[in-house]
Design an enzyme around this catalytic site. Sequence first.
Site, mmCIF file in Angstrom:
data_model
loop_
_atom_site.group_PDB
_atom_site.id
_atom_site.type_symbol
_atom_site.label_atom_id
_atom_site.label_comp_id
_atom_site.label_asym_id
_atom_site.label_seq_id
_atom_site.Cartn_x
_atom_site.Cartn_y
_atom_site.Cartn_z
ATOM 1 N N ARG A 7 -6.086 -2.415 -16.117
ATOM 2 C CA ARG A 7 -7.149 -3.127 -16.367
ATOM 3 C C ARG A 7 -7.057 -4.261 -17.000
ATOM 4 N NH1 ARG A 7 -8.616 -1.047 -11.248
ATOM 5 N NH2 ARG A 7 -8.742 1.051 -11.780
ATOM 6 N N LYS B 93 -7.390 11.759 -23.036
ATOM 7 C CA LYS B 93 -8.103 11.809 -21.635
ATOM 8 C C LYS B 93 -7.775 13.140 -21.090
ATOM 9 C CE LYS B 93 -8.545 9.197 -17.226
ATOM 10 N NZ LYS B 93 -8.419 8.111 -16.596
ATOM 11 N N GLU C 287 -9.715 12.296 -13.812
ATOM 12 C CA GLU C 287 -8.818 11.522 -12.777
ATOM 13 C C GLU C 287 -7.670 11.958 -12.729
ATOM 14 O OE1 GLU C 287 -9.800 7.634 -14.225
ATOM 15 O OE2 GLU C 287 -11.702 7.462 -12.924
ATOM 16 N N ARG D 83 -22.380 12.262 -9.816
ATOM 17 C CA ARG D 83 -21.297 11.990 -10.610
ATOM 18 C C ARG D 83 -22.010 11.498 -12.112
ATOM 19 N NH1 ARG D 83 -17.089 6.890 -10.667
ATOM 20 N NH2 ARG D 83 -16.452 6.885 -12.842
ATOM 21 N N LYS E 197 -18.373 6.720 -22.904
ATOM 22 C CA LYS E 197 -18.696 5.201 -22.225
ATOM 23 C C LYS E 197 -20.247 5.068 -22.361
ATOM 24 C CE LYS E 197 -14.702 5.173 -19.185
ATOM 25 N NZ LYS E 197 -14.067 4.983 -17.671
ATOM 26 N N ASP F 95 -19.425 3.934 -15.197
ATOM 27 C CA ASP F 95 -18.069 3.484 -15.632
ATOM 28 C C ASP F 95 -18.156 1.987 -15.851
ATOM 29 O OD1 ASP F 95 -15.363 3.082 -16.074
ATOM 30 O OD2 ASP F 95 -14.558 3.585 -13.950
ATOM 31 N N GLU G 97 -17.706 4.071 -26.534
ATOM 32 C CA GLU G 97 -16.482 3.415 -25.755
ATOM 33 C C GLU G 97 -17.137 2.100 -24.754
ATOM 34 O OE1 GLU G 97 -13.625 5.830 -23.866
ATOM 35 O OE2 GLU G 97 -13.301 4.222 -22.307
ATOM 36 N N GLU H 132 -12.969 -5.196 -16.262
ATOM 37 C CA GLU H 132 -12.772 -4.736 -14.881
ATOM 38 C C GLU H 132 -13.783 -4.621 -13.885
ATOM 39 O OE1 GLU H 132 -12.087 -0.455 -15.530
ATOM 40 O OE2 GLU H 132 -11.895 -0.152 -13.292
ATOM 41 N N TRP I 277 -15.669 7.864 -5.087
ATOM 42 C CA TRP I 277 -14.892 6.671 -5.203
ATOM 43 C C TRP I 277 -15.536 5.597 -4.336
ATOM 44 C CZ3 TRP I 277 -9.122 8.206 -6.429
ATOM 45 C CH2 TRP I 277 -8.929 8.673 -7.634
HETATM 46 C C1 BDP Z 1 -11.951 3.589 -15.032
HETATM 47 C C2 BDP Z 1 -10.604 2.549 -14.537
HETATM 48 C C3 BDP Z 1 -9.465 3.496 -14.726
HETATM 49 C C4 BDP Z 1 -9.289 4.219 -16.134
HETATM 50 C C5 BDP Z 1 -10.764 5.172 -16.192
HETATM 51 C C6 BDP Z 1 -10.775 5.721 -17.507
HETATM 52 O O1 BDP Z 1 -10.877 2.362 -13.354
HETATM 53 O O2 BDP Z 1 -8.382 2.564 -14.639
HETATM 54 O O3 BDP Z 1 -8.356 5.035 -16.466
HETATM 55 O O4 BDP Z 1 -11.878 4.394 -16.110
HETATM 56 O O5 BDP Z 1 -11.613 5.160 -18.379
HETATM 57 O O6 BDP Z 1 -12.810 2.478 -15.526
HETATM 58 O O7 BDP Z 1 -10.105 6.482 -17.825
#
Ligand code: BDP
Length: 722
Positions: free
Chosen positions: A190, A309, A313, A358, A382, A387, A409, A415, A565
């Site tokens: 990103r 993390k 994901e 989500r 976040k 997101d 965060e 992005e 997604w």
């Molecule tokens: C999303 C992004 C991804 C990041 C993820 C994160 O698309 O690339 O790895 O967040 O924050 O916004 O871990």
Amino acid sequence: MILFSKKVFSLLYILIFILSFTSHANDGYNLWLQYKKVENKQLLKNYMASIQGVESSGDSKTISVAKQELEKGFSGLFGNVFQIDDNNSGKNTLIIGSEANLDVKYSKYLKNELSKIERDGFIIKQLKIEGNTKIIITAKTDVGVLYGVFRLLREIQSYKSIENINIIDSPKVDVRILNHWDNLDRTVERGYAGFSLWDWHRLPDYIDSRYVDYARANASIGINGTVLTNVNANALILTPHYLEKVKALADVFRPYGLKVYLTARFSAPIEIGGLETADPLNTEVIQWWKDKTAEIYKSIPDFGGYLVKANSEGQPGPQNYERNHVDGANMLADAVAPFGGIVMWRAFVYSEHDPTDRAKQAYSEFVPYDGQFKDNILIQVKNGAIDFQPREPFHPMFGAMPKTPLMMEFQITQEYLGFSTHLVYLPKLYEEVFEADTYREGKGSTVAKVIDGSLHNKKITGVAGVTNIGNDRNWTGHHFLQANWYGFGRLAWNPHLKSKDIAEEWIRQTFSNDENFINPIKKMMIQSRETVVKYMNPYGLHHIFDTGHHYGPGPWVGNLPRPEWNPTYYHKADEFGVGFNRTKTGSNATAQYAPEVAKMYDDILTTPEKDLLWFHHVSWNHKLKNEQTLWNGMALKYQEGVDEVEDMISLWNSMEQYVDPQRFKEVKMMLNIQYKEAKWWRDACLLYFQQFSKQDLPNGVEKPSKTLEEFQSLRFPFAPGR
Ligand code: BDP
């Protein structure tokens, strides 16, 4: 002989020509540390009269970089080479030194001020002693002194009077940190401003001078930490080969008060440690992390700690071993605790196996753990529950874990906001989040108070920003996006600052002190965040970006294997209307907020229209406050967004006289890209949603330039940032 001197002459001529040219060119490399000669003659005279010399006390590297910065700053600002010598007695001098090193003949006047400083805060105060004026910069720490030095330089760069200067300023947050999502191959997840700054291949022996300038820039805004590596972590960073390189960076950053942190891949004990498991309760695993951590601290004694993390994901984590986030985080916290390190454990979790909304998953997973994390853990949350969208309501976790330090965060890299070609001033977004009221302890329980620790009396506090920096010459790709790095730092220092004041500070230092430039440009910056919301995601629409790379619109995407997604998951457009019902009658995500907030969002009439479609599935014919139907209102909003970019272009074009040619031209080209893309967003989204609303575009909205099919066929396999 004659021929020779002619040659020399013409060479000299060329050299002078090049020099005179380069002295006017400005590629933005110097960020807000331009240190241009003060143009106002009277002010310049006053500054030079007040600062005829500098006296310093203390011999740390931090004090020596503070002196270097003063020499650089004053040489530029005063237009004369400024050198610090220690024979200044009797003159009007600037005195710098920490409380412990400062001569008592000065510190005795500052007892009261010194008692007010917290953390690396500082005092800048003018005293009159024996007929001379002395400006004292002092602090509890040398880093505090350095912050004070940068602050004085900012005052002068912004043409503020320093007569009777009297400033006491302390950071309100402990950990003020950049998160680099930088990979070891120098790609940046990103990232839209080139490749990673970290030249892993040439480190540790080759020290790029950019590392120093990076540290200077961060120190100038009070940033005190940097996570060098991507949250989607690579265990190799923890091997001796890389740790040597990390040490080299840490050594460069240390004098600037910038600590280094790393992302810890949870499965590292298997990948680089040769163990069979990474189970956080396994004794060998526990020992492996303890040993690894001790190894790091041996060469980097002030290593900050880990950012993790986990189970998000596809990243490994404690849940791979039937353990939970508390088990994983506490194990790492124990490893860094003896050295004073911290663990920043991310709450960005959601799972395709969890059928609930989500937006609810992080809260559901983490809030029950309140009070179970070790003292040196911060949960990194976040700003919103999905997101980093152009607009999100604040994350319901803020204020909901009174016994756990939560750190903010933010994303500085864009992005979801047009990458680095769209001028969007993000401190406006950060401010909106900080000012949001969680109502957790009654009215006035703002997110800022959660984050600065004052709401629940937290021992440790933090703000992180996913950085927008790369190796582009101007660091951030777009000159104006330097303001997002700057503003992030300022708000991390004090989450209660106003974004408009930060914009003005930045403009004055970066471009010009001319009011004819400052006022309109400040207005444009402040407006720019709402403008992008209008042409991308008006009325609470969200996550309708094209898939994977997130470049451009993709509201039609609905075929990805993970339901959450798909943009169609988020907008839920149908013949009736559009939007995600998160109220009591829908996913009930509203129930995760304090009752006052939940009540407001549950009712379509009290939900702020900016968040309408985040919380409600709304009929196309719903009447908005401006009497338009939702469909018409939405179409007009998209158009307004486009029109506002057009206004930004006209404004910028009228500012040529105030800006150096290179930056003027580069910003102009970027604005033209933004305009093209704003139209793309408007046309593609309106054509797509029109299939459901089945209504014409209202008057005032331009006809789309392509068909929906044409927009849908666009592919960008090489969009940056992946
Ligand atoms: C999303 C992004 C991804 C990041 C993820 C994160 O698309 O690339 O790895 O967040 O924050 O916004 O871990």
